[in-house]
Design a protein around this motif. Sequence first.
Motif, mmCIF file in Angstrom:
data_model
loop_
_atom_site.group_PDB
_atom_site.id
_atom_site.type_symbol
_atom_site.label_atom_id
_atom_site.label_comp_id
_atom_site.label_asym_id
_atom_site.label_seq_id
_atom_site.Cartn_x
_atom_site.Cartn_y
_atom_site.Cartn_z
ATOM 1 N N ARG A 137 -19.687 -13.852 60.689
ATOM 2 C CA ARG A 137 -20.310 -14.796 61.615
ATOM 3 C C ARG A 137 -19.444 -16.064 61.704
ATOM 4 N N VAL A 138 -18.842 -16.261 62.854
ATOM 5 C CA VAL A 138 -18.009 -17.431 63.098
ATOM 6 C C VAL A 138 -18.928 -18.640 63.277
ATOM 7 N N GLY A 139 -18.662 -19.690 62.490
ATOM 8 C CA GLY A 139 -19.523 -20.851 62.546
ATOM 9 C C GLY A 139 -20.905 -20.587 61.991
ATOM 10 N N GLY A 140 -21.048 -19.467 61.284
ATOM 11 C CA GLY A 140 -22.330 -19.118 60.713
ATOM 12 C C GLY A 140 -23.314 -18.567 61.724
ATOM 13 N N VAL A 141 -22.888 -18.436 62.998
ATOM 14 C CA VAL A 141 -23.815 -18.022 64.052
ATOM 15 C C VAL A 141 -23.280 -16.848 64.876
ATOM 16 N N ILE A 142 -22.068 -16.991 65.416
ATOM 17 C CA ILE A 142 -21.544 -16.008 66.373
ATOM 18 C C ILE A 142 -20.995 -14.785 65.634
ATOM 19 N N PRO A 143 -21.554 -13.588 65.864
ATOM 20 C CA PRO A 143 -21.053 -12.399 65.176
ATOM 21 C C PRO A 143 -19.714 -11.938 65.748
ATOM 22 N N MET A 144 -18.794 -11.641 64.860
ATOM 23 C CA MET A 144 -17.497 -11.087 65.237
ATOM 24 C C MET A 144 -17.339 -9.751 64.551
ATOM 25 N N LEU A 145 -16.991 -8.727 65.312
ATOM 26 C CA LEU A 145 -16.788 -7.386 64.773
ATOM 27 C C LEU A 145 -15.310 -7.056 64.770
ATOM 28 N N GLY A 146 -14.792 -6.648 63.618
ATOM 29 C CA GLY A 146 -13.402 -6.212 63.520
ATOM 30 C C GLY A 146 -13.345 -4.771 63.064
ATOM 31 N N THR A 147 -12.449 -3.992 63.636
ATOM 32 C CA THR A 147 -12.279 -2.603 63.232
ATOM 33 C C THR A 147 -10.800 -2.302 63.004
ATOM 34 N N ASP A 148 -10.536 -1.557 61.952
ATOM 35 C CA ASP A 148 -9.216 -0.996 61.674
ATOM 36 C C ASP A 148 -9.375 0.513 61.669
ATOM 37 N N GLY A 172 -2.545 3.959 64.600
ATOM 38 C CA GLY A 172 -3.321 2.883 64.022
ATOM 39 C C GLY A 172 -3.714 1.875 65.083
ATOM 40 N N ARG A 173 -4.851 1.216 64.852
ATOM 41 C CA ARG A 173 -5.309 0.225 65.813
ATOM 42 C C ARG A 173 -6.158 -0.822 65.103
ATOM 43 N N MET A 174 -6.013 -2.074 65.498
ATOM 44 C CA MET A 174 -6.814 -3.174 64.966
ATOM 45 C C MET A 174 -7.466 -3.902 66.142
ATOM 46 N N ARG A 175 -8.798 -4.009 66.106
ATOM 47 C CA ARG A 175 -9.529 -4.629 67.206
ATOM 48 C C ARG A 175 -10.499 -5.672 66.675
ATOM 49 N N GLY A 176 -10.760 -6.699 67.495
ATOM 50 C CA GLY A 176 -11.746 -7.709 67.149
ATOM 51 C C GLY A 176 -12.449 -8.179 68.394
ATOM 52 N N THR A 177 -13.774 -8.297 68.334
ATOM 53 C CA THR A 177 -14.549 -8.765 69.481
ATOM 54 C C THR A 177 -15.619 -9.759 69.021
ATOM 55 N N ALA A 210 -9.389 12.623 53.654
ATOM 56 C CA ALA A 210 -8.088 13.066 53.168
ATOM 57 C C ALA A 210 -7.377 13.997 54.139
ATOM 58 N N ASP A 211 -8.104 14.903 54.778
ATOM 59 C CA ASP A 211 -7.477 15.898 55.640
ATOM 60 C C ASP A 211 -8.397 16.213 56.818
ATOM 61 N N PRO A 212 -8.008 15.759 58.027
ATOM 62 C CA PRO A 212 -6.787 15.011 58.355
ATOM 63 C C PRO A 212 -6.874 13.569 57.854
ATOM 64 N N VAL A 213 -5.708 12.980 57.593
ATOM 65 C CA VAL A 213 -5.664 11.609 57.092
ATOM 66 C C VAL A 213 -6.297 10.677 58.124
ATOM 67 N N THR A 214 -7.405 10.044 57.726
ATOM 68 C CA THR A 214 -8.190 9.236 58.654
ATOM 69 C C THR A 214 -8.813 8.066 57.902
ATOM 70 N N ARG A 215 -8.848 6.904 58.537
ATOM 71 C CA ARG A 215 -9.515 5.735 57.966
ATOM 72 C C ARG A 215 -10.208 4.974 59.084
ATOM 73 N N VAL A 216 -11.489 4.681 58.878
ATOM 74 C CA VAL A 216 -12.264 3.887 59.825
ATOM 75 C C VAL A 216 -12.892 2.747 59.041
ATOM 76 N N PHE A 217 -12.591 1.523 59.433
ATOM 77 C CA PHE A 217 -13.075 0.328 58.738
ATOM 78 C C PHE A 217 -13.742 -0.577 59.758
ATOM 79 N N ALA A 218 -14.993 -0.932 59.520
ATOM 80 C CA ALA A 218 -15.730 -1.813 60.429
ATOM 81 C C ALA A 218 -16.252 -3.002 59.642
ATOM 82 N N MET A 219 -15.925 -4.213 60.092
ATOM 83 C CA MET A 219 -16.337 -5.434 59.401
ATOM 84 C C MET A 219 -16.980 -6.393 60.385
ATOM 85 N N GLN A 220 -18.068 -7.023 59.944
ATOM 86 C CA GLN A 220 -18.720 -8.018 60.780
ATOM 87 C C GLN A 220 -18.852 -9.315 60.006
#
Length: 225
Positions: A109-120, A127-132, A97-107
Amino acid sequence: MRLHLRAAARRVPPLRTATRLDAAVAAPALPWDPAERPVVTEEELAALPVPAQRHLRAMRVVGRPRPRAFRVRLRGRFRLRRTGNWLPCEAWQYTLADPVTRVFAMQLRVGGVIPMLGTDTYAAGRGRMRGTLLGLVPVVDGRGPEFDLGELATWVDDACLLAPAMLLTPAATWRPVDDSSFDVVVTDSGLAVTVRLTVDARGLPTDVSTTDRFCALPSGPVRAR
């Protein structure tokens, strides 16, 4: 607070996102205030729009300390585009809440095999949105004014649904709309976003929306509901 949400009947395999979330939270060295949090009172609710009062009572915030942060774990399904296949995913989120902050990490599996990590992320007005893929190959990296606004709007959205007492601060203005809806306007780091929450007769949410987010079109980002 930890929530477990399951959006699919089939079992979702565990993925290692908690460690990445911990690292992301530790990176900016977020301050921690050990002071006791004030308890939410009925008097605080009295000045709010009637549907907002219903919502806060339904969320049982009265008589409890105002939350400073929460951590959420989610398991379910996610798709990369509207007509794409659903992919099993796991996500962890940390909201402050203070300071206003949000960290979101999601993983997922593309094709059921390849892991993809996304962060907001949203911190210090940015703000930033990333995917690897495989944690190495970048597939998306969005930042700029549209992401600053959109990630702040998401912070407000999450607070409305998971910890609405977080919004009982001078930075938030509660505005009436009708008998079942109200707006929450939050300012932070020179930004201002509006989120509309619609609730039923009990005060439980039925819809949440904002026009302070953007759709990524070939011609560029476009503000959309």
